[in-house]
Design an enzyme around this catalytic site. Structure first.
Site, PDB file in Angstrom:
ATOM      1  N   GLU A 119       0.817  -1.223   0.000  1.00 50.18           N
ATOM      2  CA  GLU A 119       0.000   0.000   0.000  1.00 50.18           C
ATOM      3  C   GLU A 119       0.851   1.274   0.000  1.00 50.18           C
ATOM      4  O   GLU A 119       0.425   2.293  -0.530  1.00 50.18           O
ATOM      5  CB  GLU A 119      -0.948   0.004   1.201  1.00 50.18           C
TER       6      GLU A 119
ATOM      7  N   GLU B  15      -1.210   9.869  -0.987  1.00 50.55           N
ATOM      8  CA  GLU B  15      -1.599   9.438  -2.325  1.00 50.55           C
ATOM      9  C   GLU B  15      -1.041  10.390  -3.379  1.00 50.55           C
ATOM     10  O   GLU B  15      -1.154  11.611  -3.244  1.00 50.55           O
ATOM     11  CB  GLU B  15      -3.125   9.409  -2.396  1.00 50.55           C
TER      12      GLU B  15
ATOM     13  N   ASN C  90     -13.602   8.848   6.987  1.00 49.43           N
ATOM     14  CA  ASN C  90     -12.521   7.997   7.495  1.00 49.43           C
ATOM     15  C   ASN C  90     -11.495   8.803   8.288  1.00 49.43           C
ATOM     16  O   ASN C  90     -10.961   8.319   9.281  1.00 49.43           O
ATOM     17  CB  ASN C  90     -11.864   7.236   6.350  1.00 49.43           C
TER      18      ASN C  90
END
Length: 178
Positions: free
Chosen positions: A49, A58, A99
């Site tokens: 990840e 990201e 989140n």
């Protein structure tokens, strides 16, 4: 976990492993990732990840998929700019206002006003271990169902072959018997 063990588990340079070994060890201990089987599975998933512990944010194009973060109610992105502001961060990419709110509450961090806190190594590791724990990943690691674990982490099987290679090297590094 020593830096050497982490370097062997991910086949990464020792200097990178030295930066991450302590934060990962503390995060795993805090969230019950304490058996060699759990640790190997966690390190394999986190390794994939994060691009082998290189990325804690990201990469932003924005890609077509990233543009679609804007206004996604399932992510809690209700305000203009939420898609970019709450893009994936941490070693297991926490994404979306909802989140970030949950992670912030659990980790006692103000991630709504300071989402960049998830880019700090300690917080990046803690957020990954929190996500792991909150999503029942220890049970999947205990069962050895790595495909189901990958689905839980990723929502699909993206990068499964790489994750499996990491898992095999992590199992060897942590002394997991075949």
């Amino acid at each position: 976990m020593t830096p050497t063990t982490l370097a062997e588990a991910m086949n990464i340079p020792l200097a990178r492993a030295a930066k991450w070994a302590d934060p990962l060890t503390k995060a795993m201990a805090s969230f019950g990732i304490t058996t060699p089987e759990r640790q190997a599975a966690f390190i394999a998933q986190v390794g994939h990840e994060s691009g082998y512990l290189v990325y804690v944010r990201e990469l932003w194009g924005p890609t077509t998929a990233q543009v679609k973060y804007e206004g996604r109610k399932d992510l809690g992105n209700t305000q203009t700019g939420d898609g970019f502001k709450f893009r994936g961060r941490g070693l297991i990419q926490v994404t979306g206002r909802a989140n970030y709110t949950s992670a912030g509450r659990a980790l006692n961090l103000d991630l709504i006003n300071h989402p960049e806190l998830l880019e700090d190594p300690a917080n990046a590791a803690r957020s990954a271990a929190w996500f792991w724990n909150a999503n029942g990943c220890n049970a999947l690691a205990d069962s050895g169902d790595f495909v189901a674990l990958t689905r839980r982490i990723n929502g699909g099987v993206n990068g499964l072959a790489d994750r499996q290679v990491l898992w095999e090297s992590a199992k060897a590094a942590f002394g997991v018997k075949p």
